[in-house]
Scaffold this active site. Sequence first.
Site, PDB file in Angstrom:
ATOM      1  N   ARG A   1     -27.844  20.335  21.917  1.00  0.00           N
ATOM      2  CA  ARG A   1     -28.847  19.620  22.716  1.00  0.00           C
ATOM      3  C   ARG A   1     -28.350  19.264  24.117  1.00  0.00           C
ATOM      4  O   ARG A   1     -29.126  18.910  24.987  1.00  0.00           O
ATOM      5  CB  ARG A   1     -29.298  18.356  21.958  1.00  0.00           C
ATOM      6  CG  ARG A   1     -30.148  18.658  20.737  1.00  0.00           C
ATOM      7  CD  ARG A   1     -30.257  17.479  19.787  1.00  0.00           C
ATOM      8  NE  ARG A   1     -29.093  17.348  18.921  1.00  0.00           N
ATOM      9  CZ  ARG A   1     -28.974  16.440  17.964  1.00  0.00           C
ATOM     10  NH1 ARG A   1     -29.943  15.563  17.756  1.00  0.00           N
ATOM     11  NH2 ARG A   1     -27.892  16.393  17.213  1.00  0.00           N
TER      12      ARG A   1
ATOM     13  N   LYS B   1     -19.155  19.226  23.264  1.00  0.00           N
ATOM     14  CA  LYS B   1     -19.790  17.921  23.425  1.00  0.00           C
ATOM     15  C   LYS B   1     -18.774  16.782  23.522  1.00  0.00           C
ATOM     16  O   LYS B   1     -18.861  15.925  24.404  1.00  0.00           O
ATOM     17  CB  LYS B   1     -20.705  17.668  22.235  1.00  0.00           C
ATOM     18  CG  LYS B   1     -21.441  16.365  22.320  1.00  0.00           C
ATOM     19  CD  LYS B   1     -21.835  15.897  20.941  1.00  0.00           C
ATOM     20  CE  LYS B   1     -23.331  15.810  20.832  1.00  0.00           C
ATOM     21  NZ  LYS B   1     -23.779  15.373  19.503  1.00  0.00           N
TER      22      LYS B   1
ATOM     23  N   ASN C   1       3.618  20.595  59.063  1.00  0.00           N
ATOM     24  CA  ASN C   1       4.501  20.699  57.891  1.00  0.00           C
ATOM     25  C   ASN C   1       4.441  22.059  57.221  1.00  0.00           C
ATOM     26  O   ASN C   1       5.217  22.333  56.325  1.00  0.00           O
ATOM     27  CB  ASN C   1       4.151  19.602  56.871  1.00  0.00           C
ATOM     28  CG  ASN C   1       2.724  19.721  56.361  1.00  0.00           C
ATOM     29  OD1 ASN C   1       1.835  20.166  57.096  1.00  0.00           O
ATOM     30  ND2 ASN C   1       2.506  19.346  55.123  1.00  0.00           N
TER      31      ASN C   1
HETATM   32  C1  UD1 Z   1     -25.707  12.148  12.458  1.00  0.00           C
HETATM   33  C2  UD1 Z   1     -26.194  11.648  11.107  1.00  0.00           C
HETATM   34  C3  UD1 Z   1     -27.340  10.672  11.333  1.00  0.00           C
HETATM   35  C4  UD1 Z   1     -26.869   9.538  12.212  1.00  0.00           C
HETATM   36  C5  UD1 Z   1     -26.268  10.051  13.514  1.00  0.00           C
HETATM   37  C6  UD1 Z   1     -25.608   8.921  14.248  1.00  0.00           C
HETATM   38  C7  UD1 Z   1     -25.852  13.515   9.556  1.00  0.00           C
HETATM   39  C8  UD1 Z   1     -26.494  14.589   8.780  1.00  0.00           C
HETATM   40  N1  UD1 Z   1     -26.651  12.759  10.318  1.00  0.00           N
HETATM   41  O1  UD1 Z   1     -26.778  12.847  13.058  1.00  0.00           O
HETATM   42  O2  UD1 Z   1     -27.776  10.145  10.096  1.00  0.00           O
HETATM   43  O3  UD1 Z   1     -27.963   8.670  12.481  1.00  0.00           O
HETATM   44  O4  UD1 Z   1     -25.263  11.038  13.244  1.00  0.00           O
HETATM   45  O5  UD1 Z   1     -25.132   9.305  15.510  1.00  0.00           O
HETATM   46  O6  UD1 Z   1     -24.661  13.325   9.452  1.00  0.00           O
HETATM   47  N2  UD1 Z   1     -20.060  17.633  13.406  1.00  0.00           N
HETATM   48  C9  UD1 Z   1     -19.022  18.364  12.888  1.00  0.00           C
HETATM   49  N3  UD1 Z   1     -19.309  19.489  12.178  1.00  0.00           N
HETATM   50  C10 UD1 Z   1     -20.578  19.908  11.947  1.00  0.00           C
HETATM   51  C11 UD1 Z   1     -21.638  19.144  12.481  1.00  0.00           C
HETATM   52  C12 UD1 Z   1     -21.352  18.014  13.190  1.00  0.00           C
HETATM   53  O7  UD1 Z   1     -17.849  18.020  13.064  1.00  0.00           O
HETATM   54  O8  UD1 Z   1     -20.750  20.928  11.287  1.00  0.00           O
HETATM   55  C13 UD1 Z   1     -19.737  16.432  14.197  1.00  0.00           C
HETATM   56  C14 UD1 Z   1     -20.327  16.478  15.589  1.00  0.00           C
HETATM   57  O9  UD1 Z   1     -19.398  17.057  16.505  1.00  0.00           O
HETATM   58  C15 UD1 Z   1     -20.617  15.028  15.890  1.00  0.00           C
HETATM   59  C16 UD1 Z   1     -20.832  14.392  14.527  1.00  0.00           C
HETATM   60  O10 UD1 Z   1     -20.323  15.313  13.575  1.00  0.00           O
HETATM   61  O11 UD1 Z   1     -19.510  14.420  16.525  1.00  0.00           O
HETATM   62  C17 UD1 Z   1     -22.301  14.132  14.240  1.00  0.00           C
HETATM   63  O12 UD1 Z   1     -23.008  15.357  14.307  1.00  0.00           O
HETATM   64  P1  UD1 Z   1     -24.428  15.483  15.007  1.00  0.00           P
HETATM   65  O13 UD1 Z   1     -24.884  16.887  14.865  1.00  0.00           O
HETATM   66  O14 UD1 Z   1     -24.414  14.901  16.344  1.00  0.00           O
HETATM   67  O15 UD1 Z   1     -25.301  14.570  14.026  1.00  0.00           O
HETATM   68  P2  UD1 Z   1     -26.630  13.767  14.371  1.00  0.00           P
HETATM   69  O16 UD1 Z   1     -27.762  14.703  14.390  1.00  0.00           O
HETATM   70  O17 UD1 Z   1     -26.417  12.923  15.553  1.00  0.00           O
HETATM   71 CA    CA Z   2     -24.919  12.823  17.120  1.00  0.00          CA
END
Ligand code: UD1
Ligand code: CA
Length: 520
Positions: free
Chosen positions: A72, A79, A446
Amino acid sequence: MKHRICIYQLEAYSFSQNSRIDKALCDAALASFSDLNGHTTMRKAKFWMGERSMAEDTKLAIVIMAAGKGTRLKSQRPKVLHEIGGKPLLAHVIAAASRIVAPTDIFVVVGHEAEKVREAMALTGVRFVEQFEQHGTGHAIQCARRAIKDYDNILVLSGDVPLIRTETIQQVWQFHQAQQAAMTILTAAPEDPTGYGRILRRTPESPEVEAIVEQKDLAAGQQEIREINSGVYAFQTAPLLEQIGKLTADNAHQELYLTDVAGLLRAAGKRVVAIKADDATEVLGANTIAELVALDSVLRAATANRLMAEGVTIFRPETCVIDADVEVEADAVIEPFVQLLGHTKIGAGCLIRSYTVIESCTLGRNVLVQQSSVLTDSTVADGAKIGPFAHLRPGSEIGEEAHVGNFVETKKTKLGKGAKANHLTYLGDAEVGERTNIGAGTITCNYDGVHKHATHIGKNAFVGSDTTLVAPIKVGDGAYIGAGSCITRDVPADSLAVGRGRQVVKDGWAAVLRASREKK
Ligand code: UD1
Ligand code: CA
């Protein structure tokens, strides 16, 4: 209050990163603090004191999920390496985590652009776990199974929730232990819950949670739920490892959700609880550039407020850009539209005037930096005056009470105590002695097109205006250089050097010229 002071004392020791630790002070701080946070703090402090014990190390680990691409953001950069407050998102989370456990008990899950992320965080001393393909947050923790199996409990943080404070993570950890829960979720109630997973409590008053439902999977009635999942959790490792393999991608994103572990644990009769953060801003995530910039503003406002509480005057703080690690002593005054970046330190009584940008510099006390000056990787001693429109490039060391005036540029240059270069000058690879005056328009030449050469000017010397000093060159103590000189040979102490064409005056010459023109 006492406990807070202890935390700060301990933090100060950890940041000093050297072995000159005052053990007696540390012990005293510990003695009054250990009863509050018990085990974790003891272990933390022992690590800081270089006395870590392996038995205690197996208790608590922190896993930071940082493998996601951040689709996104629509950016090439991973990110978690996007910056707020002048520091990558992940660096903020690691800093908060390292105040709870040793860096070797912190596991960062990396995947998208893993090499870049590892490299950027290498100095923190944390460990890394690879998630080669990113199939969701549940999958991220599956990839960390081996790393965490010998710890009794783990805390899970998200690399894109950077404002989280150590104190809040500690609260989650305390609550988790007190509740003897298998899973503890940090929640919040922000103004706009859109995009976050929602918390289904067993009853509105109960700490117990039934499940977490992601935004895209919300049923009609669940849209109203205001309480969101922050992405910060504590888990007992054994029940987590029992359930984590059972996750399925049967959801809107077709990913393995860590959030589904809540429901799985409940179904297995385990205790899942939630603790609500007092302030929702602390757990805001950054999924888009707009959200990232909003977090940056929140963090900078907090930094400015902290500095003002410590006695710094910041006029129109909303216009200033102050990085998270900047230090400013009481009684300094910062005018509107100033930027203080990197590891800048500003001493008491300094006045930093508008439009100045200072990056990773140390300023002593009572320094005046006039408008629109740019200072980078330099030091300025007490009482010096800089600008307006001065440019201190890396390696400039400006002595006590020295002056660097308008349109003066310095690079790798040492200006002695009370030395002055007030107007239109370039000093590069130079050393200028105490009380020496550099006239307007002086230039150190210089660079010969291949190499850089040094200029040494002694103390109490006087360099006339519009002098060019062709380096390598030495000017002795107390020497004078006539204005407009091009100096190519060393000037001995207390001598006068003049290197310019001798002036010729032809009496009546102009009148003769005019008369001859009139005749034509
Ligand atoms: C996630 C939560 C959501 C919460 C929100 C809070 C899940 C399914 N959802 O959603 O309930 O409200 O965070 O900010 O967990 N990441 C990995 N590996 C992956 C996917 C993600 O390491 O395969 C890491 C991302 O880099 C990130 C974090 O996990 O730092 C959260 O992932 P993101 O995709 O941002 O989750 P949200 O949609 O924000
Ligand atoms: Ca997130």
